[in-house]
Design an enzyme around this catalytic site. Structure first.
Site, mmCIF file in Angstrom:
data_model
loop_
_atom_site.group_PDB
_atom_site.id
_atom_site.type_symbol
_atom_site.label_atom_id
_atom_site.label_comp_id
_atom_site.label_asym_id
_atom_site.label_seq_id
_atom_site.Cartn_x
_atom_site.Cartn_y
_atom_site.Cartn_z
ATOM 1 N N ARG A 34 12.596 0.840 40.019
ATOM 2 C CA ARG A 34 11.149 0.969 40.200
ATOM 3 C C ARG A 34 10.402 0.439 38.979
ATOM 4 N NH1 ARG A 34 8.545 6.743 41.648
ATOM 5 N NH2 ARG A 34 8.948 7.086 39.425
ATOM 6 N N LYS A 133 3.767 1.811 38.388
ATOM 7 C CA LYS A 133 3.462 2.843 37.399
ATOM 8 C C LYS A 133 2.966 2.126 36.159
ATOM 9 C CE LYS A 133 5.854 6.870 36.422
ATOM 10 N NZ LYS A 133 5.066 8.002 36.918
ATOM 11 N N GLU A 167 -2.661 11.696 46.553
ATOM 12 C CA GLU A 167 -1.625 12.349 45.758
ATOM 13 C C GLU A 167 -2.303 13.157 44.667
ATOM 14 O OE1 GLU A 167 0.866 9.407 43.734
ATOM 15 O OE2 GLU A 167 -0.863 8.108 43.416
HETATM 16 N N1 PPE Z 1 2.471 10.106 41.851
HETATM 17 C C1 PPE Z 1 2.130 9.777 40.572
HETATM 18 C C2 PPE Z 1 0.771 9.263 40.314
HETATM 19 C C3 PPE Z 1 3.037 9.973 39.541
HETATM 20 O O1 PPE Z 1 2.700 9.664 38.288
HETATM 21 C C4 PPE Z 1 4.310 10.504 39.829
HETATM 22 C C5 PPE Z 1 5.292 10.745 38.720
HETATM 23 C C6 PPE Z 1 4.638 10.811 41.174
HETATM 24 C C7 PPE Z 1 3.688 10.577 42.148
HETATM 25 C C8 PPE Z 1 5.983 11.323 41.567
HETATM 26 O O2 PPE Z 1 6.967 10.324 41.412
HETATM 27 P P1 PPE Z 1 8.488 10.660 41.117
HETATM 28 O O3 PPE Z 1 8.553 11.164 39.700
HETATM 29 O O4 PPE Z 1 9.204 9.379 41.304
HETATM 30 O O5 PPE Z 1 8.896 11.700 42.091
HETATM 31 N N2 PPE Z 1 4.699 11.200 37.513
HETATM 32 C C9 PPE Z 1 5.440 11.146 36.284
HETATM 33 C C10 PPE Z 1 4.525 11.315 35.093
HETATM 34 C C11 PPE Z 1 4.274 12.686 34.585
HETATM 35 C C12 PPE Z 1 3.578 12.680 33.232
HETATM 36 O O6 PPE Z 1 2.893 13.670 32.918
HETATM 37 O O7 PPE Z 1 3.728 11.707 32.466
HETATM 38 C C13 PPE Z 1 6.625 12.091 36.305
HETATM 39 O O8 PPE Z 1 6.647 13.027 37.092
HETATM 40 O O9 PPE Z 1 7.545 11.856 35.528
#
Ligand code: PPE
Length: 279
Positions: A34, A133, A167
């Site tokens: 990713r 991201k 989200e």
């Molecule tokens: N949406 C967003 C906007 C997002 O940043 C995350 C991860 C997710 C969904 C969930 O994705 P996944 O981790 O693949 O299940 N957010 C990351 C950043 C957190 C932070 O504070 O920095 C994380 O959970 O690592």
């Protein structure tokens, strides 16, 4: 650096968990793939291979002697030419690891958190690519987080430009109604790896999961709601905008999925051994 000025980096968030065989990184290759996809969207040429960064991640965890940690690979444009054009800037990669407990507190995992619909809108996919991201994209999340925290809530839900639930600031959202799980499609949300994991676990339980447009009132009247993320893991939502969700505590299906999730990441189940990479 270019990234410091313009927010032109891409990053990942990964967790390593203690298992009976030592530290294991959860879905490491999926996260690194990713990261490369994020870079591709922004036309950043990462001067390493997926295998290089998988190995470098394992090594970083190993040499820091941490079995349980959060891992932050960051691709950033380093010292070089200024100006909006990123192409002449060198591409650097860093990987940091640190111990990080529950994202929204142990009480949040056990009893659920309180959310607010943000007055900030999620990105339009033609303004900011939801599949990436990108570091600069997170100003949107940070503003929503600050608004929610200042108003006394734990987290925020952002609505898409079309007005549907997208989200949370760093998590994907699910609701449960009459035994069916619903989650927004990916037109305005990140393709979360925890989201995909939970969908897989739900299918094991024979639970139907539907991806669709969700309105805020559907969340208000859901039987259960929770959000998923690497940092946040599986966190129940007990309140949204002053409305109690379901029984106002961690719901039964949320509890089952949470247990499966923690058993999975800690290597306590036999399914999907490919999701665990021993360091
Ligand atoms: N949406 C967003 C906007 C997002 O940043 C995350 C991860 C997710 C969904 C969930 O994705 P996944 O981790 O693949 O299940 N957010 C990351 C950043 C957190 C932070 O504070 O920095 C994380 O959970 O690592």
């Amino acid at each position: 650096t270019h990234t410091l000025h313009y927010g032109s980096g891409v990053f990942e968030g990964i967790r390593c968990y203690a298992t009976s065989q030592g530290g294991a990184v959860f879905r490491l290759t999926d996260h690194i793939v990713r990261l490369f996809n994020s870079a591709k969207i922004f036309m950043i040429d990462v001067p390493f291979t997926v295998e290089d960064l998988v190995e470098a991640t394992k090594e970083t965890v190993r040499v820091n002697n941490v079995d349980e940690c959060y891992i932050r690979p960051l691709v950033y444009l380093g010292y070089g030419e200024m100006g909006l054009n990123p192409l002449p800037a060198p591409v650097n990669v860093s990987i940091a690891v640190w111990p990080w407990g529950t994202y929204l507190g142990d009480d949040g995992i056990a009893n659920g958190v309180r959310l607010k619909i943000s007055s900030w809108q999620r990105h339009d996919p033609n303004a900011m690519p939801p599949a990436a991201k990108g570091t600069g994209m997170y100003i949107n999340s940070s503003m929503a987080k600050v608004e929610a925290v200042k108003a006394g809530y734990d987290e925020a839900i952002l609505l898409s430009p079309q007005g549907y639930v997208s989200e949370c600031t760093g998590e994907n959202i699910f609701i449960v109604r009459d035994g069916v799980m619903y989650t927004p499609d990916l037109t305005s949300a990140l393709d979360g790896i925890t989201r995909a994991t939970v969908m897989q676990l739900a299918s094991e339980l024979g639970i139907k999961v539907v991806e669709k447009r969700i309105t805020r009132d559907e969340v208000y009247i859901a039987d259960e709601a929770f959000f998923t993320g690497t940092a946040a893991e599986v966190t129940p939502i007990r309140e949204l905008d002053g409305r109690r969700i379901g029984n106002g505590a961690r719901g039964p299906l949320t509890t089952r999925l949470q247990t499966l999730y923690f058993d999975q990441v800690h290597g306590r189940r036999k399914q999907y051994p490919e999701w665990l990479t021993l360091v």
